[in-house]
Design a protein around this motif. Structure first.
Motif, PDB file in Angstrom:
ATOM      1  N   GLU A   1      47.650  45.949  42.117  1.00 12.23           N
ATOM      2  CA  GLU A   1      49.044  45.591  41.811  1.00 12.23           C
ATOM      3  C   GLU A   1      49.117  44.727  40.550  1.00 12.23           C
ATOM      4  O   GLU A   1      50.007  44.901  39.711  1.00 12.23           O
ATOM      5  CB  GLU A   1      49.662  44.847  43.004  1.00 12.23           C
ATOM      6  CG  GLU A   1      49.865  45.748  44.220  1.00 12.23           C
ATOM      7  CD  GLU A   1      49.977  45.004  45.548  1.00 12.23           C
ATOM      8  OE1 GLU A   1      49.973  45.669  46.592  1.00 12.23           O
ATOM      9  OE2 GLU A   1      50.059  43.753  45.541  1.00 12.23           O
TER      10      GLU A   1
ATOM     11  N   GLY B   1      51.310  33.986  50.741  1.00 12.00           N
ATOM     12  CA  GLY B   1      50.707  34.811  51.782  1.00 12.00           C
ATOM     13  C   GLY B   1      51.692  34.963  52.911  1.00 12.00           C
ATOM     14  O   GLY B   1      52.843  34.546  52.799  1.00 12.00           O
ATOM     15  N   GLY B   2      51.225  35.565  53.973  1.00 13.46           N
ATOM     16  CA  GLY B   2      52.141  35.743  55.090  1.00 13.46           C
ATOM     17  C   GLY B   2      51.393  35.833  56.390  1.00 13.46           C
ATOM     18  O   GLY B   2      50.168  35.729  56.433  1.00 13.46           O
TER      19      GLY B   2
ATOM     20  N   LYS C   1      39.544  35.285  51.661  1.00 19.31           N
ATOM     21  CA  LYS C   1      40.291  35.390  50.392  1.00 19.31           C
ATOM     22  C   LYS C   1      40.092  34.113  49.567  1.00 19.31           C
ATOM     23  O   LYS C   1      40.609  33.990  48.472  1.00 19.31           O
ATOM     24  CB  LYS C   1      41.781  35.609  50.654  1.00 19.31           C
ATOM     25  CG  LYS C   1      42.110  36.776  51.565  1.00 19.31           C
ATOM     26  CD  LYS C   1      41.975  38.113  50.881  1.00 19.31           C
ATOM     27  CE  LYS C   1      42.407  39.247  51.795  1.00 19.31           C
ATOM     28  NZ  LYS C   1      42.230  40.558  51.180  1.00 19.31           N
TER      29      LYS C   1
ATOM     30  N   ILE D   1      48.098  36.266  45.632  1.00 20.66           N
ATOM     31  CA  ILE D   1      48.868  36.770  46.773  1.00 20.66           C
ATOM     32  C   ILE D   1      47.853  37.238  47.798  1.00 20.66           C
ATOM     33  O   ILE D   1      47.062  38.145  47.507  1.00 20.66           O
ATOM     34  CB  ILE D   1      49.727  37.997  46.374  1.00 20.66           C
ATOM     35  CG1 ILE D   1      50.563  37.753  45.130  1.00 20.66           C
ATOM     36  CG2 ILE D   1      50.550  38.522  47.559  1.00 20.66           C
ATOM     37  CD1 ILE D   1      51.839  37.035  45.303  1.00 20.66           C
ATOM     38  N   SER D   2      47.844  36.635  48.964  1.00 20.57           N
ATOM     39  CA  SER D   2      46.872  37.046  49.987  1.00 20.57           C
ATOM     40  C   SER D   2      47.249  36.500  51.330  1.00 20.57           C
ATOM     41  O   SER D   2      47.812  35.415  51.410  1.00 20.57           O
ATOM     42  CB  SER D   2      45.482  36.465  49.685  1.00 20.57           C
ATOM     43  OG  SER D   2      44.782  37.271  48.821  1.00 20.57           O
ATOM     44  N   ARG D   3      46.891  37.239  52.363  1.00 24.87           N
ATOM     45  CA  ARG D   3      46.967  36.646  53.686  1.00 24.87           C
ATOM     46  C   ARG D   3      46.181  35.343  53.652  1.00 24.87           C
ATOM     47  O   ARG D   3      45.205  35.225  52.900  1.00 24.87           O
ATOM     48  CB  ARG D   3      46.317  37.592  54.711  1.00 24.87           C
ATOM     49  CG  ARG D   3      47.087  38.854  54.945  1.00 24.87           C
ATOM     50  CD  ARG D   3      46.363  39.802  55.897  1.00 24.87           C
ATOM     51  NE  ARG D   3      45.118  40.327  55.359  1.00 24.87           N
ATOM     52  CZ  ARG D   3      43.909  39.959  55.741  1.00 24.87           C
ATOM     53  NH1 ARG D   3      43.730  39.058  56.683  1.00 24.87           N
ATOM     54  NH2 ARG D   3      42.827  40.501  55.214  1.00 24.87           N
TER      55      ARG D   3
ATOM     56  N   GLY E   1      41.074  45.729  47.863  1.00 30.89           N
ATOM     57  CA  GLY E   1      41.747  44.683  47.088  1.00 30.89           C
ATOM     58  C   GLY E   1      42.970  45.213  46.368  1.00 30.89           C
ATOM     59  O   GLY E   1      43.020  45.262  45.133  1.00 30.89           O
ATOM     60  N   LEU E   2      43.980  45.619  47.161  1.00 32.04           N
ATOM     61  CA  LEU E   2      45.180  46.209  46.546  1.00 32.04           C
ATOM     62  C   LEU E   2      45.944  45.210  45.681  1.00 32.04           C
ATOM     63  O   LEU E   2      46.644  45.606  44.750  1.00 32.04           O
ATOM     64  CB  LEU E   2      46.103  46.758  47.637  1.00 32.04           C
ATOM     65  CG  LEU E   2      45.719  48.132  48.171  1.00 32.04           C
ATOM     66  CD1 LEU E   2      46.599  48.525  49.341  1.00 32.04           C
ATOM     67  CD2 LEU E   2      45.793  49.196  47.071  1.00 32.04           C
ATOM     68  N   THR E   3      45.798  43.924  45.975  1.00 29.33           N
ATOM     69  CA  THR E   3      46.501  42.942  45.131  1.00 29.33           C
ATOM     70  C   THR E   3      45.960  43.002  43.699  1.00 29.33           C
ATOM     71  O   THR E   3      46.693  42.732  42.750  1.00 29.33           O
ATOM     72  CB  THR E   3      46.318  41.518  45.683  1.00 29.33           C
ATOM     73  OG1 THR E   3      44.935  41.314  45.905  1.00 29.33           O
ATOM     74  CG2 THR E   3      47.095  41.306  46.954  1.00 29.33           C
TER      75      THR E   3
ATOM     76  N   ILE F   1      57.259  39.486  46.082  1.00 25.48           N
ATOM     77  CA  ILE F   1      55.853  39.499  45.642  1.00 25.48           C
ATOM     78  C   ILE F   1      55.747  40.192  44.286  1.00 25.48           C
ATOM     79  O   ILE F   1      55.054  39.717  43.381  1.00 25.48           O
ATOM     80  CB  ILE F   1      54.959  40.169  46.710  1.00 25.48           C
ATOM     81  CG1 ILE F   1      54.846  39.223  47.907  1.00 25.48           C
ATOM     82  CG2 ILE F   1      53.591  40.518  46.166  1.00 25.48           C
ATOM     83  CD1 ILE F   1      54.156  39.795  49.107  1.00 25.48           C
TER      84      ILE F   1
ATOM     85  N   LYS G   1      57.230  46.990  45.866  1.00 27.89           N
ATOM     86  CA  LYS G   1      56.157  46.087  45.441  1.00 27.89           C
ATOM     87  C   LYS G   1      55.776  46.275  43.981  1.00 27.89           C
ATOM     88  O   LYS G   1      55.243  45.379  43.350  1.00 27.89           O
ATOM     89  CB  LYS G   1      54.943  46.341  46.354  1.00 27.89           C
ATOM     90  CG  LYS G   1      53.735  45.481  46.186  1.00 27.89           C
ATOM     91  CD  LYS G   1      53.877  44.096  46.764  1.00 27.89           C
ATOM     92  CE  LYS G   1      53.990  44.026  48.237  1.00 27.89           C
ATOM     93  NZ  LYS G   1      52.829  44.486  48.985  1.00 27.89           N
TER      94      LYS G   1
ATOM     95  N   GLU H   1      35.901  41.715  50.540  1.00 26.52           N
ATOM     96  CA  GLU H   1      37.151  42.435  50.299  1.00 26.52           C
ATOM     97  C   GLU H   1      36.992  43.874  50.703  1.00 26.52           C
ATOM     98  O   GLU H   1      35.870  44.398  50.721  1.00 26.52           O
ATOM     99  CB  GLU H   1      37.482  42.310  48.799  1.00 26.52           C
ATOM    100  CG  GLU H   1      38.866  42.729  48.388  1.00 26.52           C
ATOM    101  CD  GLU H   1      39.969  42.077  49.210  1.00 26.52           C
ATOM    102  OE1 GLU H   1      40.402  42.728  50.184  1.00 26.52           O
ATOM    103  OE2 GLU H   1      40.388  40.957  48.905  1.00 26.52           O
TER     104      GLU H   1
HETATM  105  N1  UDP Z   1      50.699  41.246  50.899  1.00 23.46           N
HETATM  106  C1  UDP Z   1      52.001  41.078  51.323  1.00 23.46           C
HETATM  107  N2  UDP Z   1      52.383  39.862  51.781  1.00 23.46           N
HETATM  108  C2  UDP Z   1      51.522  38.823  51.845  1.00 23.46           C
HETATM  109  C3  UDP Z   1      50.183  39.009  51.429  1.00 23.46           C
HETATM  110  C4  UDP Z   1      49.797  40.253  50.967  1.00 23.46           C
HETATM  111  O1  UDP Z   1      52.815  42.003  51.258  1.00 23.46           O
HETATM  112  O2  UDP Z   1      51.927  37.755  52.264  1.00 23.46           O
HETATM  113  C5  UDP Z   1      50.324  42.573  50.415  1.00 23.46           C
HETATM  114  C6  UDP Z   1      49.707  42.622  49.035  1.00 23.46           C
HETATM  115  O3  UDP Z   1      50.700  42.665  48.026  1.00 23.46           O
HETATM  116  C7  UDP Z   1      48.882  43.898  49.129  1.00 23.46           C
HETATM  117  C8  UDP Z   1      48.445  43.908  50.583  1.00 23.46           C
HETATM  118  O4  UDP Z   1      49.359  43.081  51.291  1.00 23.46           O
HETATM  119  O5  UDP Z   1      49.709  45.023  48.906  1.00 23.46           O
HETATM  120  C9  UDP Z   1      47.056  43.337  50.773  1.00 23.46           C
HETATM  121  O6  UDP Z   1      46.122  44.301  50.494  1.00 23.46           O
HETATM  122  P1  UDP Z   1      44.661  43.911  50.032  1.00 23.46           P
HETATM  123  O7  UDP Z   1      43.883  45.177  49.938  1.00 23.46           O
HETATM  124  O8  UDP Z   1      44.707  43.075  48.786  1.00 23.46           O
HETATM  125  O9  UDP Z   1      44.108  42.940  51.174  1.00 23.46           O
HETATM  126  P2  UDP Z   1      44.048  43.031  52.781  1.00 23.46           P
HETATM  127  O10 UDP Z   1      45.129  42.112  53.262  1.00 23.46           O
HETATM  128  O11 UDP Z   1      44.253  44.452  53.159  1.00 23.46           O
HETATM  129  O12 UDP Z   1      42.697  42.476  53.104  1.00 23.46           O
END
Ligand code: UDP
Length: 491
Positions: free
Chosen positions: A401, A337-338, A313, A306-308, A396-398, A376, A278, A393
């Protein structure tokens, strides 16, 4: 990157805008529905998108191959093989030899001291990801560290999931039967496991009851809480708290996440691994290839979140902000997202996002599989600005990143984000759609300021949020708890 402006207009005075945003934030609660996601869009999400999740994109001057990729992005269908875990020396080019020496120095005093880390899952989730990296590095430092995972039946995991939501402030009906399920699985694990190490680190609430073994051990016990306890369900917390207070120390991810406790509390920020898929450096050619695969035009500004697909979000708010920016500055928005297919709420939010994006071909929505770390990484690196317009939040690892990749980050002032973004120094904090739009537009038209923010952001991430910093904290805490951390003795 050259930016094409449509109608250059002087941006409003920053201070004025800032005060408006503060006003906005006072008027609206974090839990409010995102502005702009009106009922028509939300209740009838498929109105502008066919049911097969393919949007109809309006004709523009974009080349046909780009439009084709936007409609049918090339997404990896198979997980790639896992990369080899890095060695400590691999971090030298990133953090420098003195920093690495400091880690080795701290570890030297602990050599031979044994550690056991316990959590509730071996795969998936941030804790497993951290332990996957931390444990081999500790072992390489000759601090023998074991990682064990507790076991439990479905009834246990239902209870712990309920606890998790309740500790985040959700409703919950705690009763004796639930307490018994929780305690009996903790007891079973306690009986199954051996506690012979010098230090025990128990992660999160699921295995918190293992501490009842403490009286039979000679080790020191640490509870590492990764979740936000600022507003817990009081009955659930009252049930867990007496167990937490049997530990010798607790660790939280943010000052805001803590509770009043009778034991010492330490602050450990979550961390990212600069050598993970990543976050590692990428060849420009790979970044270009990923952009081609997704139909992203690298000659124009790229805004990325980038977020779920989760309402907290605020992806629809991001689209609203982009639309305001787009009136003045030509740009593209990437929302990646995913998890939307197997998470019913994610699928609904994805539909809302597609409805809000309408037929604008410059809004690129990507529903990525879980093995998309490299993609990503490439998307973040290709971005002109990273957005994380969360309404609530965790840490907020994004954001971390984005900072690490030297990008200007515009993010909601919620959860752990203000620990990462010092407004106008390491990034930009926003409180509203309008504020977000204003700041994006300002950065797009002031690229030197944006570049400086990115540089500062990277330094901030390097100082505070890398796994190597996290290791130093662990090593120091271990020394403190084992009574060997007095500088006069260790020097
Ligand atoms: N992420 C991912 N794929 C996605 C969406 C998010 O791998 O489709 C990763 C993103 O890069 C980050 C983590 O998931 O490393 C999300 O962490 P964050 O603390 O921002 O939010 P959370 O989803 O834990 O609320």
């Amino acid at each position: 990157m050259k930016q094409r402006e449509k109608q250059p207009k002087p941006p409003a005075v920053a201070e004025e805008q800032g005060s408006r945003e503060r006003g906005d934030s006072q008027d609206s609660k974090a839990s409010d529905p995102p502005k702009g996601s009106g009922p028509a869009e939300v209740q009838n999400p498929t109105a502008t998108s066919p049911p097969d999740n393919k949007r109809r994109l309006r004709e523009t001057g974009l080349p046909s191959h780009v439009i084709e990729r936007r409609k049918f992005p090339r997404i990896q269908t198979e997980p790639p093989p896992p990369p080899a875990p890095p060695r400590l020396a691999d971090y030298a080019p990133i953090i420098g030899m003195p920093e690495l020496d400091e880690i080795r120095f701290l570890a030297r005093h602990l050599q031979g001291k044994t550690v056991k880390m316990v959590n509730s899952t071996a795969v998936g989730g941030g804790v497993a990801e951290i332990l996957n990296r931390l444990v081999p590095l500790m072992n390489e430092l000759e601090v023998p560290t074991k990682w064990e995972v507790i076991t439990g039946g479905n009834d246990f995991y239902e209870v712990t999931k309920g606890f998790h939501n309740a500790l985040h402030g959700g409703e919950y009906n705690l009763n004796q039967q639930i307490e018994d399920i929780f305690m009996s699985y903790n007891q079973q694990n306690r009986e199954r496991m051996e506690f012979v190490e010098d230090l025990f680190v128990i992660h999160d609430p699921q295995p918190v009851g293992l501490v009842r073994a403490k009286t039979e051990t000679r080790g020191r016990w640490i509870w590492r809480c990764h979740i936000d306890l600022s507003n817990p369900h009081s009955e659930v917390w009252d049930f867990l708290k007496p167990m937490v207070e049997q530990y010798d120390a607790s660790i939280f991810s943010s000052p805001a996440f803590t509770r009043q406790l009778s034991i010492p509390q330490y602050l450990f920020y979550p961390s990212i691994d600069p050598l993970s898929e990543k976050n590692k450096d990428l060849e420009e050619s790979y970044i270009n290839q990923v952009c081609d695969d997704f139909g992203i035009d690298r000659s124009r500004p790229i805004l990325t979140q980038i977020s779920r697909f989760d309402r907290l979000k605020d992806p629809v708010g991001v689209i609203e902000a982009y639309k305001l920016v787009k009136k003045y500055v030509d740009c593209q928005l990437v929302l990646a997202g995913g998890g939307a297919t197997d998470d019913p709420e994610g699928a609904v939010v994805l539909q809302e996002v597609m409805a809000a994006a309408g037929d604008d071909p410059d809004v690129i929505i990507l529903n990525l599989p879980p093995w998309s770390a490299l993609e990503i990484n490439a998307l973040q690196r290709a971005s002109t600005i990273i957005i994380q317009k969360s309404l609530r939040e965790g840490f907020g690892l994004t954001v971390t990143e984005g900072l690490w990749k030297e990008k200007p980050v515009v993010a909601g002032a919620v959860g752990g984000i203000p620990s990462q973004i010092i407004h106008k120094l390491t990034g930009i904090l926003v409180h509203s759609v309008e504020g977000c739009a204003y700041q994006i537009r300002y950065l797009l038209t002031h690229p030197e300021f944006a570049t400086q923010l990115g540089k500062n952001g990277r330094e901030h991430a390097k100082e505070n949020f890398l796994i190597t910093v996290n290791m130093k904290r662990w090593l120091l805490l271990f020394q403190i708890l084992l009574g060997m951390a007095r500088p006069s003795k260790t020097a």
